[in-house]
Design a protein around this motif. Structure first.
Motif, mmCIF file in Angstrom:
data_model
loop_
_atom_site.group_PDB
_atom_site.id
_atom_site.type_symbol
_atom_site.label_atom_id
_atom_site.label_comp_id
_atom_site.label_asym_id
_atom_site.label_seq_id
_atom_site.Cartn_x
_atom_site.Cartn_y
_atom_site.Cartn_z
ATOM 1 N N ASP A 43 -6.701 -18.360 19.597
ATOM 2 C CA ASP A 43 -7.896 -17.478 19.912
ATOM 3 C C ASP A 43 -8.995 -17.296 19.052
ATOM 4 O O ASP A 43 -10.089 -17.380 19.168
ATOM 5 N N ARG A 44 -8.607 -17.236 17.762
ATOM 6 C CA ARG A 44 -9.792 -16.992 16.960
ATOM 7 C C ARG A 44 -10.597 -18.358 16.609
ATOM 8 O O ARG A 44 -11.793 -18.274 16.374
ATOM 9 N N PHE A 45 -9.755 -19.406 16.659
ATOM 10 C CA PHE A 45 -10.443 -20.695 16.617
ATOM 11 C C PHE A 45 -11.585 -21.071 17.696
ATOM 12 O O PHE A 45 -12.402 -21.714 17.220
ATOM 13 N N GLY A 46 -11.476 -20.039 18.590
ATOM 14 C CA GLY A 46 -12.315 -20.578 19.889
ATOM 15 C C GLY A 46 -13.870 -20.086 19.307
ATOM 16 O O GLY A 46 -14.843 -20.712 19.753
ATOM 17 N N ALA A 47 -14.073 -19.062 18.455
ATOM 18 C CA ALA A 47 -15.271 -18.717 17.753
ATOM 19 C C ALA A 47 -15.926 -19.877 17.128
ATOM 20 O O ALA A 47 -17.138 -20.254 17.229
ATOM 21 N N LEU A 48 -15.150 -20.578 16.418
ATOM 22 C CA LEU A 48 -15.555 -21.899 15.400
ATOM 23 C C LEU A 48 -16.046 -22.857 16.799
ATOM 24 O O LEU A 48 -16.878 -23.657 16.693
ATOM 25 N N GLU A 49 -14.993 -23.050 17.836
ATOM 26 C CA GLU A 49 -15.375 -24.121 18.646
ATOM 27 C C GLU A 49 -16.609 -23.788 19.457
ATOM 28 O O GLU A 49 -17.497 -24.640 19.641
ATOM 29 N N ALA A 50 -17.195 -22.514 19.627
ATOM 30 C CA ALA A 50 -18.392 -22.010 20.183
ATOM 31 C C ALA A 50 -19.568 -22.582 19.413
ATOM 32 O O ALA A 50 -20.468 -22.967 20.053
ATOM 33 N N VAL A 51 -19.396 -22.450 17.925
ATOM 34 C CA VAL A 51 -20.465 -22.716 17.208
ATOM 35 C C VAL A 51 -20.451 -24.321 17.322
ATOM 36 O O VAL A 51 -21.612 -24.957 17.254
ATOM 37 N N ALA B 244 -18.623 -30.828 13.656
ATOM 38 C CA ALA B 244 -18.543 -30.239 15.015
ATOM 39 C C ALA B 244 -17.634 -31.097 15.744
ATOM 40 O O ALA B 244 -16.704 -30.307 16.562
ATOM 41 N N GLU B 245 -17.802 -32.232 15.914
ATOM 42 C CA GLU B 245 -16.819 -33.196 16.485
ATOM 43 C C GLU B 245 -15.436 -32.984 15.904
ATOM 44 O O GLU B 245 -14.247 -33.055 16.800
ATOM 45 N N LEU C 197 -29.112 -27.111 12.402
ATOM 46 C CA LEU C 197 -28.134 -26.770 13.035
ATOM 47 C C LEU C 197 -26.998 -26.040 12.356
ATOM 48 O O LEU C 197 -27.082 -26.034 11.258
ATOM 49 N N ALA C 198 -26.467 -25.085 12.975
ATOM 50 C CA ALA C 198 -25.386 -24.114 12.483
ATOM 51 C C ALA C 198 -24.041 -25.112 11.757
ATOM 52 O O ALA C 198 -23.580 -24.425 10.833
ATOM 53 N N MET C 199 -24.172 -26.294 12.303
ATOM 54 C CA MET C 199 -22.927 -27.120 11.915
ATOM 55 C C MET C 199 -23.374 -28.560 11.752
ATOM 56 O O MET C 199 -24.031 -28.849 12.859
ATOM 57 N N LEU D 257 -27.512 -28.091 20.694
ATOM 58 C CA LEU D 257 -28.888 -27.955 20.272
ATOM 59 C C LEU D 257 -29.321 -29.423 19.688
ATOM 60 O O LEU D 257 -30.544 -29.347 19.412
ATOM 61 N N ALA D 258 -28.345 -30.194 19.095
ATOM 62 C CA ALA D 258 -28.943 -31.290 18.568
ATOM 63 C C ALA D 258 -29.658 -32.204 19.311
ATOM 64 O O ALA D 258 -30.496 -33.021 18.772
#
Length: 79
Positions: free
Chosen positions: A18-26, A49-50, A42-44, A33-34
Motif C-alpha cells: 500500500d505504501r509503495f503506491g505513493a512512489l508508483e504515483a510519482v 520511474a520505470e 521531473l520529480a523522478m 509529464l516527460a
C-alpha cells in the motif's frame, strides 16, 4: 497498559504494498509529464520511474503469491 502484538508478516507485506503506491504515483506522473517538460524538471528520473513501476509489479506478484501460499496452508484469512 495493554501490550500490542506486532503485525503478521502478511500484514506487513500488505502495508508495504500500500505504501509503495505513493512512489508508483510519482513514477507514473513523471513518465506522463516527460511528454511536456524536460527531464531535469521531473520529480523522478525516467529510468528510476520505470524501475519503480517494474518493482511495484514484482511486489504485487510476491504479495499475491504469499497470500495464496498462506491460504493453501490455512494461515491467512479468506477474502
Amino acid at each position: 497498559m495493554e501490550q500490542q502484538h506486532p503485525p503478521s508478516p502478511m500484514r506487513l507485506l500488505e502495508i508495504l504494498t500500500d505504501r509503495f503506491g505513493a512512489l508508483e504515483a510519482v513514477a507514473n506522473s513523471s513518465i506522463k509529464l516527460a511528454r511536456y517538460a524536460p527531464e531535469d524538471e521531473l520529480a523522478m528520473d525516467l529510468l528510476v520511474a520505470e524501475a519503480v513501476l517494474e518493482f511495484g509489479s514484482s511486489l504485487r506478484e510476491a504479495a499475491d503469491g504469499a497470500t495464496q501460499w498462506a491460504r493453501a496452508r490455512g494461515v491467512a484469512p479468506l477474502p
